[in-house]
Design an enzyme around this catalytic site. Structure first.
Site, PDB file in Angstrom:
ATOM      1  CE1 TYR A   9      -4.097   2.031   0.736  1.00  0.00           C
ATOM      2  CE2 TYR A   9      -2.785   3.075   2.592  1.00  0.00           C
ATOM      3  CZ  TYR A   9      -3.890   2.865   1.670  1.00  0.00           C
ATOM      4  OH  TYR A   9      -4.804   3.984   1.837  1.00  0.00           O
ATOM      5  CE  LYS A  60      -3.774   4.790  -1.240  1.00  0.00           C
ATOM      6  NZ  LYS A  60      -4.898   4.960  -2.203  1.00  0.00           N
TER       7      LYS A  60
HETATM    8  P1  NAP Z   1     -13.611   2.623   1.370  1.00  0.00           P
HETATM    9  O1  NAP Z   1     -14.681   3.144   2.245  1.00  0.00           O
HETATM   10  O2  NAP Z   1     -13.293   1.021   1.643  1.00  0.00           O
HETATM   11  O3  NAP Z   1     -14.011   2.806   0.001  1.00  0.00           O
HETATM   12  C1  NAP Z   1     -13.336   2.281  -1.067  1.00  0.00           C
HETATM   13  C2  NAP Z   1     -13.932   1.819  -2.454  1.00  0.00           C
HETATM   14  O4  NAP Z   1     -13.305   1.312  -3.574  1.00  0.00           O
HETATM   15  C3  NAP Z   1     -14.747   0.398  -2.061  1.00  0.00           C
HETATM   16  O5  NAP Z   1     -16.339   0.776  -2.319  1.00  0.00           O
HETATM   17  C4  NAP Z   1     -14.193  -0.517  -2.806  1.00  0.00           C
HETATM   18  O6  NAP Z   1     -15.344  -1.695  -3.060  1.00  0.00           O
HETATM   19  C5  NAP Z   1     -13.792   0.052  -3.793  1.00  0.00           C
HETATM   20  N1  NAP Z   1     -13.030  -0.604  -4.635  1.00  0.00           N
HETATM   21  C6  NAP Z   1     -12.130  -1.694  -4.138  1.00  0.00           C
HETATM   22  N2  NAP Z   1     -11.387  -2.350  -5.341  1.00  0.00           N
HETATM   23  C7  NAP Z   1     -11.730  -1.728  -6.476  1.00  0.00           C
HETATM   24  C8  NAP Z   1     -11.499  -2.022  -7.676  1.00  0.00           C
HETATM   25  N3  NAP Z   1     -10.784  -2.715  -8.230  1.00  0.00           N
HETATM   26  N4  NAP Z   1     -12.356  -1.147  -8.505  1.00  0.00           N
HETATM   27  C9  NAP Z   1     -13.215  -0.283  -8.129  1.00  0.00           C
HETATM   28  N5  NAP Z   1     -13.586   0.085  -7.000  1.00  0.00           N
HETATM   29  C10 NAP Z   1     -12.790  -0.670  -5.996  1.00  0.00           C
HETATM   30  O7  NAP Z   1     -12.332   3.156   1.415  1.00  0.00           O
HETATM   31  P2  NAP Z   1     -12.120   4.889   1.998  1.00  0.00           P
HETATM   32  O8  NAP Z   1     -11.367   4.789   3.114  1.00  0.00           O
HETATM   33  O9  NAP Z   1     -13.134   5.579   1.541  1.00  0.00           O
HETATM   34  O10 NAP Z   1     -10.898   5.054   0.843  1.00  0.00           O
HETATM   35  C11 NAP Z   1     -10.937   5.965  -0.390  1.00  0.00           C
HETATM   36  C12 NAP Z   1      -9.425   6.045  -0.850  1.00  0.00           C
HETATM   37  O11 NAP Z   1      -8.785   6.872   0.372  1.00  0.00           O
HETATM   38  C13 NAP Z   1      -8.551   4.673  -1.220  1.00  0.00           C
HETATM   39  O12 NAP Z   1      -7.739   4.643  -2.146  1.00  0.00           O
HETATM   40  C14 NAP Z   1      -7.694   4.647   0.251  1.00  0.00           C
HETATM   41  O13 NAP Z   1      -6.595   4.116   0.040  1.00  0.00           O
HETATM   42  C15 NAP Z   1      -7.332   6.185   0.642  1.00  0.00           C
HETATM   43  N6  NAP Z   1      -7.113   6.485   1.798  1.00  0.00           N
HETATM   44  C16 NAP Z   1      -7.983   6.166   2.927  1.00  0.00           C
HETATM   45  C17 NAP Z   1      -7.680   6.633   4.162  1.00  0.00           C
HETATM   46  C18 NAP Z   1      -8.655   6.171   5.454  1.00  0.00           C
HETATM   47  O14 NAP Z   1      -8.277   6.324   6.489  1.00  0.00           O
HETATM   48  N7  NAP Z   1      -9.767   5.667   5.350  1.00  0.00           N
HETATM   49  C19 NAP Z   1      -6.632   7.035   4.438  1.00  0.00           C
HETATM   50  C20 NAP Z   1      -5.710   7.461   3.435  1.00  0.00           C
HETATM   51  C21 NAP Z   1      -5.861   7.126   2.258  1.00  0.00           C
HETATM   52  P3  NAP Z   1     -15.533  -2.732  -1.961  1.00  0.00           P
HETATM   53  O15 NAP Z   1     -16.017  -2.280  -0.683  1.00  0.00           O
HETATM   54  O16 NAP Z   1     -16.429  -3.623  -2.656  1.00  0.00           O
HETATM   55  O17 NAP Z   1     -14.124  -3.405  -2.012  1.00  0.00           O
END
Ligand code: NAP
Length: 245
Positions: free
Chosen positions: A148, A152
């Site tokens: 990851y 990133k």
């Molecule tokens: P989330 O709630 O898990 O949402 C991510 C979405 O992406 C989910 O609906 C997931 O589907 C979907 N996804 C996974 N694999 C995919 C694919 N191959 N094609 C299309 N969609 C796909 O995550 P989030 O926390 O909102 O994160 C959003 C972004 O911010 C991500 O890139 C994450 O790495 C980044 N981020 C998050 C945090 C945090 O603390 N939450 C911190 C830093 C960065 P499924 O649920 O069906 O897998």
């Protein structure tokens, strides 16, 4: 109404940060394509905002090209691309499988590459576009996240590079790097570590200078700023949104 007459495409828009971003764009006048791996969560978000729900696995070139073409065909153009699709497969290096590595790299890094490539075609033609890639504080290093973290950090380099390549066509490309945000992703991290989510959140908040964890809306508002014309001279940057330096 910063996005009146604009069209935005948000991948991973069915949940978490992507869902909050889609809602904010719509509230500010954009027509929004909400894309996610499964159609059900995309529909749940797109329904109330009158958006277009699209099922798409971002690691698949054919599906990504079809998603972008459908967005342009049904919503008329493409002004902003926000790549939120993401997963985690954490493990210490000695236990990390090839599948853990490939899935994370393919989703974040290849997925963003494919989306950016499909979107730039339209943005370059119309001489206007905004791209925001979701990076993470994990780009700076985080135990158990070699895959990851590499993805990133790679996205930050990709944003800088595409800012150079696409700048002459009036396309801005930036990255947003959130810290701890309350979503399914962080809930899954707590579960994997065998921790209760409430204690996990409290522990995280105590390490953050602002003494709270982030909410999806905290990230969506920065993404919206970077996709608005208020930031039209900002490109190739990574903005950390983590409640501290
Ligand atoms: P989330 O709630 O898990 O949402 C991510 C979405 O992406 C989910 O609906 C997931 O589907 C979907 N996804 C996974 N694999 C995919 C694919 N191959 N094609 C299309 N969609 C796909 O995550 P989030 O926390 O909102 O994160 C959003 C972004 O911010 C991500 O890139 C994450 O790495 C980044 N981020 C998050 C945090 C945090 O603390 N939450 C911190 C830093 C960065 P499924 O649920 O069906 O897998």
């Amino acid at each position: 109404m910063r996005f009146k007459d604009k069209v935005a495409l948000v991948t991973g828009g069915g949940r978490g940060i992507g869902a909050a971003t889609a809602a904010l764009f719509a509230a500010e006048g954009a027509r929004v394509a909400v894309s996610d791996l499964d159609e059900a969560p995309a529909r749940e978000v797109a329904g109330p905002i009158g958006g277009l729900a699209i099922a798409c696995d971002v690691s698949d070139r054919w599906q990504v090209e079809a998603m972008v073409e459908r967005t342009v065909k049904e919503l008329g153009r493409l002004d902003a691309l926000v790549t939120c699709a993401g997963i985690i497969r954490d493990n210490l290096l000695f236990k990390m499988s090839d599948d853990d590595w490939d899935l994370v790299i393919d989703t974040h890094l290849k997925g963003t590459f494919l989306c950016a490539q499909a979107a730039q075609k339209h943005m370059v033609e119309q001489k206007y576009g905004k791209m925001v890639f979701l990076s993470s504080t994990s780009a700076l290093g985080n135990r158990g996240q070699a895959n990851y973290s590499a993805a990133k950090a790679g996205l930050q380099g990709m944003a800088r590079t595409l800012a150079i390549e696409l700048g002459p066509f009036n396309v801005n490309v930036n990255a947003v790097a959130p810290g701890f945000v309350e979503t399914r992703m962080t809930r899954a991290s707590a579960e994997r570590m065998g921790m209760d989510f409430e204690s996990f959140k409290l522990g995280a908040a105590s390490q953050i200078p602002l003494r709270r964890i982030g909410q999806p809306e905290d990230i969506a508002s920065v993404i919206a700023f970077l996709c608005s014309d208020e930031s039209s001279f900002v490109s190739g940057q990574t903005v950390y949104v983590r409640g501290g330096p």
